[in-house]
Write an enzyme that holds these catalytic residues in place. Sequence first.
Site, PDB file in Angstrom:
ATOM      1  N   GLU A 174      62.448   1.938  40.958  1.00 38.73           N
ATOM      2  CA  GLU A 174      63.345   2.042  39.927  1.00 38.73           C
ATOM      3  C   GLU A 174      64.198   0.759  39.855  1.00 38.73           C
ATOM      4  O   GLU A 174      64.831   0.397  38.706  1.00 38.73           O
ATOM      5  CB  GLU A 174      64.509   3.161  40.084  1.00 38.73           C
ATOM      6  CG  GLU A 174      63.855   4.551  39.753  1.00 38.73           C
ATOM      7  CD  GLU A 174      63.230   5.321  40.865  1.00 38.73           C
ATOM      8  OE1 GLU A 174      62.700   4.441  41.837  1.00 38.73           O
ATOM      9  OE2 GLU A 174      62.863   6.278  40.677  1.00 38.73           O
ATOM     10  N   ALA A 205      59.312   8.998  35.900  1.00 34.52           N
ATOM     11  CA  ALA A 205      59.672   9.622  34.989  1.00 34.52           C
ATOM     12  C   ALA A 205      59.405   8.565  34.034  1.00 34.52           C
ATOM     13  O   ALA A 205      58.826   7.341  33.895  1.00 34.52           O
ATOM     14  CB  ALA A 205      61.347   9.384  34.993  1.00 34.52           C
ATOM     15  N   GLY A 215      60.226   9.095  39.911  1.00 35.30           N
ATOM     16  CA  GLY A 215      60.288  10.526  39.837  1.00 35.30           C
ATOM     17  C   GLY A 215      58.979  11.241  40.352  1.00 35.30           C
ATOM     18  O   GLY A 215      59.212  12.358  40.596  1.00 35.30           O
ATOM     19  N   GLU A 244      59.860  11.575  44.036  1.00 37.14           N
ATOM     20  CA  GLU A 244      61.031  12.417  44.191  1.00 37.14           C
ATOM     21  C   GLU A 244      60.591  13.846  43.862  1.00 37.14           C
ATOM     22  O   GLU A 244      61.060  14.691  44.524  1.00 37.14           O
ATOM     23  CB  GLU A 244      62.087  12.009  42.979  1.00 37.14           C
ATOM     24  CG  GLU A 244      62.720  10.773  43.432  1.00 37.14           C
ATOM     25  CD  GLU A 244      63.555  10.173  42.162  1.00 37.14           C
ATOM     26  OE1 GLU A 244      63.241   9.798  41.241  1.00 37.14           O
ATOM     27  OE2 GLU A 244      64.602  10.024  42.452  1.00 37.14           O
TER      28      GLU A 244
HETATM   29  N1  CAA Z   1      56.232   5.901  32.263  1.00 31.67           N
HETATM   30  C1  CAA Z   1      55.548   5.908  30.874  1.00 31.67           C
HETATM   31  N2  CAA Z   1      54.328   5.398  30.941  1.00 31.67           N
HETATM   32  C2  CAA Z   1      53.820   5.055  32.010  1.00 31.67           C
HETATM   33  C3  CAA Z   1      54.321   5.155  33.420  1.00 31.67           C
HETATM   34  C4  CAA Z   1      55.719   5.760  33.469  1.00 31.67           C
HETATM   35  N3  CAA Z   1      56.492   5.708  34.649  1.00 31.67           N
HETATM   36  N4  CAA Z   1      53.654   4.768  34.472  1.00 31.67           N
HETATM   37  C5  CAA Z   1      52.213   4.499  33.757  1.00 31.67           C
HETATM   38  N5  CAA Z   1      52.523   4.633  32.442  1.00 31.67           N
HETATM   39  C6  CAA Z   1      51.456   4.338  31.301  1.00 31.67           C
HETATM   40  C7  CAA Z   1      51.280   2.753  31.163  1.00 31.67           C
HETATM   41  O1  CAA Z   1      52.260   2.193  30.367  1.00 31.67           O
HETATM   42  C8  CAA Z   1      50.068   2.837  30.593  1.00 31.67           C
HETATM   43  O2  CAA Z   1      50.104   2.867  29.256  1.00 31.67           O
HETATM   44  P1  CAA Z   1      49.350   2.159  28.100  1.00 31.67           P
HETATM   45  O3  CAA Z   1      47.790   2.289  28.708  1.00 31.67           O
HETATM   46  O4  CAA Z   1      49.559   3.156  26.868  1.00 31.67           O
HETATM   47  O5  CAA Z   1      49.607   1.075  28.172  1.00 31.67           O
HETATM   48  C9  CAA Z   1      49.207   3.932  31.302  1.00 31.67           C
HETATM   49  O6  CAA Z   1      50.380   4.669  31.853  1.00 31.67           O
HETATM   50  C10 CAA Z   1      48.320   3.356  32.378  1.00 31.67           C
HETATM   51  O7  CAA Z   1      49.072   2.669  33.226  1.00 31.67           O
HETATM   52  P2  CAA Z   1      48.842   1.065  33.664  1.00 31.67           P
HETATM   53  O8  CAA Z   1      48.045   0.422  32.500  1.00 31.67           O
HETATM   54  O9  CAA Z   1      50.132   0.390  34.130  1.00 31.67           O
HETATM   55  O10 CAA Z   1      48.093   1.433  35.159  1.00 31.67           O
HETATM   56  P3  CAA Z   1      47.981   0.185  36.346  1.00 31.67           P
HETATM   57  O11 CAA Z   1      47.113   0.761  37.069  1.00 31.67           O
HETATM   58  O12 CAA Z   1      47.934  -1.271  35.686  1.00 31.67           O
HETATM   59  O13 CAA Z   1      49.210   0.166  37.072  1.00 31.67           O
HETATM   60  C11 CAA Z   1      51.256   1.464  37.912  1.00 31.67           C
HETATM   61  C12 CAA Z   1      49.718   1.716  37.653  1.00 31.67           C
HETATM   62  C13 CAA Z   1      51.484   0.671  39.359  1.00 31.67           C
HETATM   63  C14 CAA Z   1      51.646   3.142  38.516  1.00 31.67           C
HETATM   64  C15 CAA Z   1      51.947   1.148  36.748  1.00 31.67           C
HETATM   65  O14 CAA Z   1      51.556   1.898  35.723  1.00 31.67           O
HETATM   66  C16 CAA Z   1      53.493   1.388  36.980  1.00 31.67           C
HETATM   67  O15 CAA Z   1      54.173   0.417  37.564  1.00 31.67           O
HETATM   68  N6  CAA Z   1      54.173   2.380  36.398  1.00 31.67           N
HETATM   69  C17 CAA Z   1      55.448   2.702  36.417  1.00 31.67           C
HETATM   70  C18 CAA Z   1      56.049   3.029  37.899  1.00 31.67           C
HETATM   71  C19 CAA Z   1      57.437   3.137  37.777  1.00 31.67           C
HETATM   72  O16 CAA Z   1      58.234   2.102  37.777  1.00 31.67           O
HETATM   73  N7  CAA Z   1      58.001   4.361  37.942  1.00 31.67           N
HETATM   74  C20 CAA Z   1      59.512   4.655  38.156  1.00 31.67           C
HETATM   75  C21 CAA Z   1      59.822   5.249  36.703  1.00 31.67           C
HETATM   76  S1  CAA Z   1      61.549   5.280  36.588  1.00 31.67           S
HETATM   77  C22 CAA Z   1      62.136   6.774  37.062  1.00 31.67           C
HETATM   78  O17 CAA Z   1      61.146   7.688  37.617  1.00 31.67           O
HETATM   79  C23 CAA Z   1      63.524   7.291  37.117  1.00 31.67           C
HETATM   80  C24 CAA Z   1      63.975   8.373  37.955  1.00 31.67           C
HETATM   81  O18 CAA Z   1      64.086   8.171  39.308  1.00 31.67           O
HETATM   82  C25 CAA Z   1      64.669   9.658  37.301  1.00 31.67           C
END
Ligand code: CAA
Length: 257
Positions: free
Chosen positions: A136, A67, A113, A116
């Site tokens: 999460e 998400a 998500g 999911e």
């Molecule tokens: N939401 C918003 N933006 C996101 C994102 C997310 N889930 N995942 C990645 N992005 C964005 C980053 O912020 C980044 O944006 P900027 O360039 O503007 O800074 C861009 O995408 C590229 O990502 P990274 O620079 O972080 O890329 P990386 O290769 O260093 O890392 C990754 C990749 C490990 C996937 C890392 O991006 C990450 O940890 N993302 C989040 C994963 C996460 O926590 N997902 C769960 C979300 S909560 C959820 O899903 C709730 C639910 O169940 C309903």
Amino acid sequence: EYTYENLIVEIENKIALVTLNRPQALNALNKNLLEDLSHFFDEALVDDSIRVVILTGSGEKSFVAGADIKEFASFDGKQGEQLAAKGQQDVFDKVEKFTKPVIAAVNGFALGGGLELAMASHFRIASKNAKLGLPEVTLGLIPGYGGTQRLPKLIGKGRAMQAIMTAEMFSADRAYEIGLVNEVVEQTELINRVKEIATKITQNSSVAIRHAITAINASDKEIGFDIEIKSFGNLFDEDDFKEGTTAFVEKRKPNFK
Ligand code: CAA
């Protein structure tokens, strides 16, 4: 006439290839993308030119990274609960209960998500570079789009407990070993392989397949989804959620009390 903002839909030979297309955010699910998906599944249900749906992510790095954290970082408990409830109703339940096969072609990160969405799909084929997990708790949250219910069903309760508590990702090969994905193929072969499977399905009886999906899904219990949605919402009012999401945006490790 509806225009998709973040989806690319290509229909050929009764197969809809649906690409989630927000590469700048690793295809994270924001409001628009969820609306696009909801709309697509409503249309596809009554569209006779579609017999099978393939979901994939744009680019070579990510299926869906979860998400959209930036979009919900300022939400309170009520908004958090609504986010999960509406998402499940409009998209995740719709996908799982869709009466035409939905296959997830997992082409990279499938996190939160994203995993999911892949788990709500009827089955999953992954590329070798795929990484799958539910991170999460690093944000002070729990999975809110059905992850606490669907992961244990697919891989067993103990493995799901460990995966959700540690927030660790499964490699594609490990995901295959534990039954989270059905096959692992080269990234360049992924869409071809999934189309091959989809083509085989289109040759079988669509009315029989519709009944098979409904019968297989009937083994599910629904109450856990409601508990997940309530818990997900409650966590938005905790300090850990503020710290977790702020840390993500600031690109640092969270410091949970
Ligand atoms: N939401 C918003 N933006 C996101 C994102 C997310 N889930 N995942 C990645 N992005 C964005 C980053 O912020 C980044 O944006 P900027 O360039 O503007 O800074 C861009 O995408 C590229 O990502 P990274 O620079 O972080 O890329 P990386 O290769 O260093 O890392 C990754 C990749 C490990 C996937 C890392 O991006 C990450 O940890 N993302 C989040 C994963 C996460 O926590 N997902 C769960 C979300 S909560 C959820 O899903 C709730 C639910 O169940 C309903």
